[in-house]
Design a protein around this motif. Structure first.
Motif, PDB file in Angstrom:
ATOM      1  N   VAL A  17       6.769   4.243  -1.651  1.00 18.02           N
ATOM      2  CA  VAL A  17       5.961   4.508  -0.461  1.00 18.02           C
ATOM      3  C   VAL A  17       6.806   5.074   0.684  1.00 18.02           C
ATOM      4  O   VAL A  17       8.030   4.995   0.669  1.00 18.02           O
ATOM      5  CB  VAL A  17       5.253   3.226   0.045  1.00 18.02           C
ATOM      6  CG1 VAL A  17       4.362   2.620  -1.028  1.00 18.02           C
ATOM      7  CG2 VAL A  17       6.248   2.200   0.549  1.00 18.02           C
ATOM      8  N   SER A  18       6.090   5.609   1.652  1.00 18.21           N
ATOM      9  CA  SER A  18       6.698   5.986   2.919  1.00 18.21           C
ATOM     10  C   SER A  18       5.814   5.439   4.029  1.00 18.21           C
ATOM     11  O   SER A  18       4.697   5.925   4.226  1.00 18.21           O
ATOM     12  CB  SER A  18       6.819   7.503   3.066  1.00 18.21           C
ATOM     13  OG  SER A  18       7.161   7.821   4.400  1.00 18.21           O
ATOM     14  N   ALA A  19       6.307   4.449   4.739  1.00 17.49           N
ATOM     15  CA  ALA A  19       5.559   3.916   5.879  1.00 17.49           C
ATOM     16  C   ALA A  19       5.515   4.956   6.994  1.00 17.49           C
ATOM     17  O   ALA A  19       4.571   4.996   7.775  1.00 17.49           O
ATOM     18  CB  ALA A  19       6.199   2.624   6.380  1.00 17.49           C
ATOM     19  N   SER A  20       6.514   5.814   7.036  1.00 18.28           N
ATOM     20  CA  SER A  20       6.607   6.825   8.087  1.00 18.28           C
ATOM     21  C   SER A  20       5.505   7.879   7.983  1.00 18.28           C
ATOM     22  O   SER A  20       4.834   8.178   8.955  1.00 18.28           O
ATOM     23  CB  SER A  20       7.984   7.495   8.026  1.00 18.28           C
ATOM     24  OG  SER A  20       8.090   8.495   8.993  1.00 18.28           O
ATOM     25  N   ASP A  21       5.306   8.441   6.775  1.00 14.53           N
ATOM     26  CA  ASP A  21       4.283   9.483   6.636  1.00 14.53           C
ATOM     27  C   ASP A  21       3.043   9.020   5.867  1.00 14.53           C
ATOM     28  O   ASP A  21       2.114   9.779   5.669  1.00 14.53           O
ATOM     29  CB  ASP A  21       4.865  10.765   6.040  1.00 14.53           C
ATOM     30  CG  ASP A  21       5.282  10.637   4.578  1.00 14.53           C
ATOM     31  OD1 ASP A  21       4.861   9.674   3.890  1.00 14.53           O
ATOM     32  OD2 ASP A  21       6.035  11.511   4.103  1.00 14.53           O
ATOM     33  N   GLY A  22       3.047   7.752   5.424  1.00 19.04           N
ATOM     34  CA  GLY A  22       1.870   7.178   4.782  1.00 19.04           C
ATOM     35  C   GLY A  22       1.754   7.411   3.281  1.00 19.04           C
ATOM     36  O   GLY A  22       0.805   6.943   2.654  1.00 19.04           O
ATOM     37  N   THR A  23       2.709   8.091   2.681  1.00 19.38           N
ATOM     38  CA  THR A  23       2.646   8.382   1.251  1.00 19.38           C
ATOM     39  C   THR A  23       2.492   7.108   0.429  1.00 19.38           C
ATOM     40  O   THR A  23       3.296   6.181   0.553  1.00 19.38           O
ATOM     41  CB  THR A  23       3.915   9.151   0.782  1.00 19.38           C
ATOM     42  OG1 THR A  23       4.034  10.344   1.531  1.00 19.38           O
ATOM     43  CG2 THR A  23       3.853   9.468  -0.707  1.00 19.38           C
ATOM     44  N   ASN A  24       1.453   7.044  -0.360  1.00 18.79           N
ATOM     45  CA  ASN A  24       1.163   5.960  -1.315  1.00 18.79           C
ATOM     46  C   ASN A  24       0.857   4.601  -0.688  1.00 18.79           C
ATOM     47  O   ASN A  24       0.656   3.626  -1.416  1.00 18.79           O
ATOM     48  CB  ASN A  24       2.294   5.790  -2.331  1.00 18.79           C
ATOM     49  CG  ASN A  24       2.437   6.995  -3.234  1.00 18.79           C
ATOM     50  OD1 ASN A  24       1.461   7.694  -3.503  1.00 18.79           O
ATOM     51  ND2 ASN A  24       3.638   7.250  -3.702  1.00 18.79           N
ATOM     52  N   VAL A  25       0.803   4.495   0.620  1.00 20.36           N
ATOM     53  CA  VAL A  25       0.586   3.191   1.260  1.00 20.36           C
ATOM     54  C   VAL A  25      -0.831   2.677   0.995  1.00 20.36           C
ATOM     55  O   VAL A  25      -1.013   1.540   0.550  1.00 20.36           O
ATOM     56  CB  VAL A  25       0.893   3.245   2.772  1.00 20.36           C
ATOM     57  CG1 VAL A  25       0.500   1.937   3.452  1.00 20.36           C
ATOM     58  CG2 VAL A  25       2.369   3.549   3.005  1.00 20.36           C
ATOM     59  N   VAL A  26      -1.830   3.484   1.243  1.00 19.05           N
ATOM     60  CA  VAL A  26      -3.214   3.057   1.005  1.00 19.05           C
ATOM     61  C   VAL A  26      -3.417   2.767  -0.472  1.00 19.05           C
ATOM     62  O   VAL A  26      -4.025   1.753  -0.846  1.00 19.05           O
ATOM     63  CB  VAL A  26      -4.220   4.127   1.509  1.00 19.05           C
ATOM     64  CG1 VAL A  26      -5.635   3.786   1.074  1.00 19.05           C
ATOM     65  CG2 VAL A  26      -4.139   4.245   3.021  1.00 19.05           C
ATOM     66  N   ARG A  27      -2.874   3.612  -1.327  1.00 16.65           N
ATOM     67  CA  ARG A  27      -2.977   3.403  -2.781  1.00 16.65           C
ATOM     68  C   ARG A  27      -2.380   2.046  -3.172  1.00 16.65           C
ATOM     69  O   ARG A  27      -2.959   1.311  -3.960  1.00 16.65           O
ATOM     70  CB  ARG A  27      -2.267   4.537  -3.506  1.00 16.65           C
ATOM     71  CG  ARG A  27      -2.344   4.438  -5.000  1.00 16.65           C
ATOM     72  CD  ARG A  27      -1.664   5.664  -5.643  1.00 16.65           C
ATOM     73  NE  ARG A  27      -1.736   5.580  -7.068  1.00 16.65           N
ATOM     74  CZ  ARG A  27      -0.828   4.981  -7.828  1.00 16.65           C
ATOM     75  NH1 ARG A  27       0.237   4.432  -7.279  1.00 16.65           N
ATOM     76  NH2 ARG A  27      -0.970   4.932  -9.135  1.00 16.65           N
ATOM     77  N   MET A  28      -1.226   1.722  -2.615  1.00 20.67           N
ATOM     78  CA  MET A  28      -0.580   0.448  -2.929  1.00 20.67           C
ATOM     79  C   MET A  28      -1.473  -0.722  -2.523  1.00 20.67           C
ATOM     80  O   MET A  28      -1.683  -1.645  -3.309  1.00 20.67           O
ATOM     81  CB  MET A  28       0.768   0.342  -2.213  1.00 20.67           C
ATOM     82  CG  MET A  28       1.453  -1.005  -2.399  1.00 20.67           C
ATOM     83  SD  MET A  28       2.966  -1.176  -1.437  1.00 20.67           S
ATOM     84  CE  MET A  28       2.341  -1.068   0.242  1.00 20.67           C
ATOM     85  N   PHE A  29      -2.018  -0.692  -1.299  1.00 23.34           N
ATOM     86  CA  PHE A  29      -2.864  -1.791  -0.855  1.00 23.34           C
ATOM     87  C   PHE A  29      -4.102  -1.933  -1.717  1.00 23.34           C
ATOM     88  O   PHE A  29      -4.572  -3.044  -1.958  1.00 23.34           O
ATOM     89  CB  PHE A  29      -3.238  -1.639   0.622  1.00 23.34           C
ATOM     90  CG  PHE A  29      -2.181  -2.145   1.551  1.00 23.34           C
ATOM     91  CD1 PHE A  29      -1.988  -3.510   1.735  1.00 23.34           C
ATOM     92  CD2 PHE A  29      -1.365  -1.267   2.236  1.00 23.34           C
ATOM     93  CE1 PHE A  29      -1.017  -3.992   2.579  1.00 23.34           C
ATOM     94  CE2 PHE A  29      -0.375  -1.740   3.088  1.00 23.34           C
ATOM     95  CZ  PHE A  29      -0.207  -3.092   3.268  1.00 23.34           C
ATOM     96  N   ARG A  30      -4.640  -0.841  -2.212  1.00 21.86           N
ATOM     97  CA  ARG A  30      -5.810  -0.922  -3.095  1.00 21.86           C
ATOM     98  C   ARG A  30      -5.476  -1.569  -4.430  1.00 21.86           C
ATOM     99  O   ARG A  30      -6.333  -2.180  -5.064  1.00 21.86           O
ATOM    100  CB  ARG A  30      -6.386   0.476  -3.325  1.00 21.86           C
ATOM    101  CG  ARG A  30      -7.133   0.987  -2.117  1.00 21.86           C
ATOM    102  CD  ARG A  30      -7.894   2.242  -2.430  1.00 21.86           C
ATOM    103  NE  ARG A  30      -8.662   2.644  -1.264  1.00 21.86           N
ATOM    104  CZ  ARG A  30      -8.735   3.880  -0.803  1.00 21.86           C
ATOM    105  NH1 ARG A  30      -8.110   4.857  -1.431  1.00 21.86           N
ATOM    106  NH2 ARG A  30      -9.443   4.145   0.261  1.00 21.86           N
ATOM    107  N   LEU A  31      -4.223  -1.437  -4.866  1.00 23.35           N
ATOM    108  CA  LEU A  31      -3.817  -2.010  -6.140  1.00 23.35           C
ATOM    109  C   LEU A  31      -3.409  -3.469  -6.074  1.00 23.35           C
ATOM    110  O   LEU A  31      -3.297  -4.144  -7.086  1.00 23.35           O
ATOM    111  CB  LEU A  31      -2.652  -1.192  -6.729  1.00 23.35           C
ATOM    112  CG  LEU A  31      -3.021   0.242  -7.134  1.00 23.35           C
ATOM    113  CD1 LEU A  31      -1.750   1.016  -7.502  1.00 23.35           C
ATOM    114  CD2 LEU A  31      -4.001   0.239  -8.287  1.00 23.35           C
TER     115      LEU A  31
END
Length: 131
Positions: free
Chosen positions: A114-128
């Motif tokens: 993930v990247s907390a800075s640009d949001g990459t994969n963050v929402v996907r991770m929380f959904r999983l």
């Protein structure tokens, strides 16, 4: 959704009420940036937690080395909740996404890049994350 952000002596806490699978839940995120001075607060991090995401900085080896301490502490207070591992800061070094991290495998944890800075994969991770 409703969001609150609190800072307590440099520990960031974010609370967000969300709806998940038809249920309203309170999502609480604690960010201490791995600082040891917050160790006395750790018990409160785990109080009534239903899942955990351990995040390490993929650009700083010391944070990876701290995972076993953080994981042991998590299991001391919450022995059976689902736990996930996140390798953060992939925006700074995409090469880390080609690496596997033994800690995730050893502890049977899903690993997210993930990247907390640009949001990459963050929402996907929380959904999983299963609560």
């Amino acid at each position: 959704t409703h969001t609150h952000t609190h800072t307590r002596t440099h520990a960031r806490t974010q609370i967000k009420n969300i709806e998940l699978d038809g249920k309203r839940i309170k999502l609480q995120i604690w960010d201490t940036a791995g600082q040891e001075r917050f160790n006395t607060m750790h018990r409160s991090y785990y109080h009534q937690a239903h899942a955990a995401i351990l995040v390490f900085d993929a650009t700083r080896k010391v944070t990876y080395k701290n995972l076993s301490t953080w994981y042991s502490e998590l299991r001391q207070y919450r022995p059976s909740i689902p736990a996930h591992l996140a390798a953060n800061k992939i925006d700074e070094n995409m090469e880390v996404t080609t690496r596997s991290f033994g800690f995730a495998t050893k502890n049977n944890m899903p690993l997210h890049y993930v990247s907390a800075s640009d949001g990459t994969n963050v929402v996907r991770m929380f959904r999983l994350v299963k609560i």
